[in-house]
Design a protein around this motif. Sequence first.
Motif, PDB file in Angstrom:
ATOM      1  N   ARG A 388      19.660  22.280 -35.410  1.00 60.15           N
ATOM      2  CA  ARG A 388      18.416  21.557 -35.172  1.00 60.15           C
ATOM      3  C   ARG A 388      18.616  20.084 -35.461  1.00 60.15           C
ATOM      4  NH1 ARG A 388      13.877  25.001 -38.259  1.00 60.15           N
ATOM      5  NH2 ARG A 388      12.532  23.488 -37.211  1.00 60.15           N
ATOM      6  N   SER A 389      18.014  19.254 -34.673  1.00 61.58           N
ATOM      7  CA  SER A 389      18.124  17.809 -34.808  1.00 61.58           C
ATOM      8  C   SER A 389      17.080  17.313 -35.803  1.00 61.58           C
ATOM      9  CB  SER A 389      17.924  17.126 -33.451  1.00 61.58           C
ATOM     10  OG  SER A 389      17.935  15.723 -33.598  1.00 61.58           O
ATOM     11  N   ILE A 390      17.537  16.622 -36.849  1.00 58.33           N
ATOM     12  CA  ILE A 390      16.621  16.099 -37.859  1.00 58.33           C
ATOM     13  C   ILE A 390      16.886  14.615 -38.061  1.00 58.33           C
ATOM     14  CG2 ILE A 390      16.359  18.313 -39.052  1.00 58.33           C
ATOM     15  CD1 ILE A 390      18.327  17.312 -41.160  1.00 58.33           C
ATOM     16  N   GLY A 391      15.864  13.908 -38.486  1.00 58.28           N
ATOM     17  CA  GLY A 391      15.966  12.480 -38.746  1.00 58.28           C
ATOM     18  C   GLY A 391      14.773  12.033 -39.553  1.00 58.28           C
ATOM     19  N   ALA A 392      14.506  10.718 -39.560  1.00 60.12           N
ATOM     20  CA  ALA A 392      13.388  10.183 -40.330  1.00 60.12           C
ATOM     21  C   ALA A 392      12.090  10.884 -39.924  1.00 60.12           C
ATOM     22  CB  ALA A 392      13.274   8.685 -40.102  1.00 60.12           C
ATOM     23  N   GLY A 393      11.356  11.375 -40.917  1.00 63.85           N
ATOM     24  CA  GLY A 393      10.116  12.101 -40.677  1.00 63.85           C
ATOM     25  C   GLY A 393      10.266  13.603 -40.728  1.00 63.85           C
ATOM     26  N   SER A 394      11.498  14.122 -40.612  1.00 62.62           N
ATOM     27  CA  SER A 394      11.710  15.572 -40.651  1.00 62.62           C
ATOM     28  C   SER A 394      11.519  16.098 -42.072  1.00 62.62           C
ATOM     29  CB  SER A 394      13.113  15.920 -40.157  1.00 62.62           C
ATOM     30  OG  SER A 394      13.318  15.504 -38.833  1.00 62.62           O
ATOM     31  N   ARG A 395      11.008  17.330 -42.161  1.00 69.38           N
ATOM     32  CA  ARG A 395      10.866  18.004 -43.449  1.00 69.38           C
ATOM     33  C   ARG A 395      12.056  18.937 -43.648  1.00 69.38           C
ATOM     34  NH1 ARG A 395       7.053  21.526 -43.967  1.00 69.38           N
ATOM     35  NH2 ARG A 395       6.804  21.247 -46.228  1.00 69.38           N
ATOM     36  N   VAL A 396      12.598  18.939 -44.860  1.00 73.67           N
ATOM     37  CA  VAL A 396      13.757  19.776 -45.170  1.00 73.67           C
ATOM     38  C   VAL A 396      13.559  20.419 -46.537  1.00 73.67           C
ATOM     39  CG1 VAL A 396      15.398  18.414 -43.789  1.00 73.67           C
ATOM     40  CG2 VAL A 396      14.998  17.803 -46.186  1.00 73.67           C
ATOM     41  N   ARG A 397      14.305  21.476 -46.754  1.00 75.64           N
ATOM     42  CA  ARG A 397      14.373  22.099 -48.079  1.00 75.64           C
ATOM     43  C   ARG A 397      15.686  21.668 -48.716  1.00 75.64           C
ATOM     44  NH1 ARG A 397      14.457  26.813 -46.660  1.00 75.64           N
ATOM     45  NH2 ARG A 397      16.615  27.421 -47.089  1.00 75.64           N
ATOM     46  N   LEU A 398      15.635  21.223 -49.969  1.00 78.94           N
ATOM     47  CA  LEU A 398      16.829  20.742 -50.662  1.00 78.94           C
ATOM     48  C   LEU A 398      17.590  21.915 -51.258  1.00 78.94           C
ATOM     49  CD1 LEU A 398      15.248  17.664 -52.518  1.00 78.94           C
ATOM     50  CD2 LEU A 398      16.394  17.729 -50.285  1.00 78.94           C
ATOM     51  N   CYS A 399      18.891  21.959 -51.002  1.00 79.52           N
ATOM     52  CA  CYS A 399      19.725  23.040 -51.553  1.00 79.52           C
ATOM     53  C   CYS A 399      21.062  22.452 -52.034  1.00 79.52           C
ATOM     54  CB  CYS A 399      19.935  24.150 -50.541  1.00 79.52           C
ATOM     55  SG  CYS A 399      20.378  23.590 -48.872  1.00 79.52           S
ATOM     56  N   PRO A 400      21.046  21.591 -53.062  1.00 81.71           N
ATOM     57  CA  PRO A 400      22.295  21.025 -53.577  1.00 81.71           C
ATOM     58  C   PRO A 400      23.140  22.085 -54.256  1.00 81.71           C
ATOM     59  CG  PRO A 400      20.491  20.511 -55.045  1.00 81.71           C
ATOM     60  CD  PRO A 400      19.883  21.174 -53.841  1.00 81.71           C
ATOM     61  N   GLY A 401      24.355  21.742 -54.563  1.00 78.49           N
ATOM     62  CA  GLY A 401      25.219  22.671 -55.271  1.00 78.49           C
ATOM     63  C   GLY A 401      26.445  23.067 -54.508  1.00 78.49           C
ATOM     64  N   LYS A 402      26.544  22.682 -53.220  1.00 78.23           N
ATOM     65  CA  LYS A 402      27.727  23.019 -52.443  1.00 78.23           C
ATOM     66  C   LYS A 402      28.906  22.122 -52.788  1.00 78.23           C
ATOM     67  CE  LYS A 402      25.211  24.977 -48.537  1.00 78.23           C
ATOM     68  NZ  LYS A 402      24.986  24.954 -47.074  1.00 78.23           N
ATOM     69  N   ARG A 403      28.631  21.059 -53.482  1.00 78.53           N
ATOM     70  CA  ARG A 403      29.699  20.183 -53.970  1.00 78.53           C
ATOM     71  C   ARG A 403      29.292  19.707 -55.348  1.00 78.53           C
ATOM     72  NH1 ARG A 403      27.826  17.614 -49.753  1.00 78.53           N
ATOM     73  NH2 ARG A 403      29.816  17.679 -48.664  1.00 78.53           N
ATOM     74  N   ARG A 404      30.169  18.938 -55.976  1.00 80.45           N
ATOM     75  CA  ARG A 404      29.860  18.451 -57.315  1.00 80.45           C
ATOM     76  C   ARG A 404      28.560  17.651 -57.288  1.00 80.45           C
ATOM     77  NH1 ARG A 404      33.826  14.493 -60.835  1.00 80.45           N
ATOM     78  NH2 ARG A 404      32.539  14.366 -62.700  1.00 80.45           N
ATOM     79  N   THR A 405      27.639  17.950 -58.198  1.00 79.10           N
ATOM     80  CA  THR A 405      26.348  17.280 -58.214  1.00 79.10           C
ATOM     81  C   THR A 405      25.918  17.076 -59.652  1.00 79.10           C
ATOM     82  OG1 THR A 405      24.119  17.387 -57.301  1.00 79.10           O
ATOM     83  CG2 THR A 405      25.030  19.429 -58.135  1.00 79.10           C
TER      84      THR A 405
END
Length: 465
Positions: A388-405
């Motif tokens: 899906r194409s996302i950009g400014a204004g798009s809503r997303v769910r945050l799912c960090p943890g796939k890399r060092r955070t």
Amino acid sequence: MAARFTAARQVADAVLFEGYVLYPYRASAAKNRLRWQFGVLVPPHWGAEREEHSFQRTECLMEPRSGARLSAELRFLQAQRRTVQRLGPDGAFGTVQELELPDRVLVPWDEGVEESITAVVDVAALHGAGCTIPFSRPAREETEPVYGADGEQVGRLVRRCEEIEGLLRLTATELDGPYAALRLTATVENTSTWTPDGAAADRDAALPRALVAAHLLLGIDTGSFLSLTDPPEWAKGAAAACRNQHTWPVLAGEPGRADVVLSSPIILEDHPAIAPESPGALYDALEIDEILALRTAALTDQEKREARGTDPRAAEVIDLADTMPPEVLERLHGAVRALREVTGPPGPAAPDDLTPDVPGLHPETPWWDPESDRSVDPVRDRVTVEGRSIGAGSRVRLCPGKRRTDAQDLFLHGRSAQIEAVLHDVDGGVHLAVTVEGDPGADIRREQGRFLYFQPDEVAPLEDA
């Protein structure tokens, strides 16, 4: 060869004193109670059952010419234990934990005494058993009288060094192949026979008998060394086979030369250099000069007195911060060296032409200004995530943890957010600037441009923009 070592020695000095005395430069500071972290070679009997080493092994490649001579300089600190004694009314000296003076507060401390072992050998003599240089430093004790404001003696400092013994071993072997190259092996060992017993078995007792911040300078008078970081194609296999233990060799000295190697317990790049803006040694690892200078200048008078009494080098840092001219401090605010690098076709350029030749770049705008490159647009650019194409204004769910955070990112796991911009860095990476839904400060973040940033694979689309 001593002249060729000069350029490398400035970096070597930084290695020698890395973390020697940390801000706020007082012996009472908690982080100055566990010192000597880099390149510590302890007595073998003490280190055998502990996670500290008694040796370093350096292997590097060199192409010597006929009759070449190798110069080696082993440098290290020896911990010199200093105790403070007060002169009593009866004329006897008694050990105390501090001695107040008008300009400083003297306290017990381990000082670092610079030591060096040098050797010059024919490269031809390094084949076979090679060359072994044993060395030792005897135990010694000295006293320094301490005087009060009236010129009368009020105490003394007692400094004691323990005996240390070690050796430097140099050998060379020829590489297979058509090139006249050698693998040079340099081993530094602490050979002290000291054996701890009872309560003396702690690190505090071993340190005065250790080689601290040990590192090597190696130089060849005719010929060159090969970089282990970026070796020529024909030497990549030999470079990968080099075994370096508890140290790492890099080309040192002036850029463009390959006749000096610095083997350091701190991993460096080839031809490391001290920033020309640095006003002097500040000793604190992983910090920057500006912060240290400002914090040091902000110490109270009592804190500065204690720092001056901790160590002569700490006193020099206090004086440096107190006397630093404003124009020197201003230079520490930062330097963008890439601005001085002009890319594009060769040819003369105006002295003030600092704009790289990049397609889509507007020459009237500095290259680091986002407005200079019209090929990217943080507001209109989009990226594909999960088809899906996302950009400014798009809503997303945050799912960090796939890399060092960090912890703050983890706290946001599962929260919904709105993308504010799609940003591209100079390495081709994509970063999503977001504001978290429900954040009462979201409007302020938008106004100030202070967003949270996530990679595309750290979000999941919630709906189309």
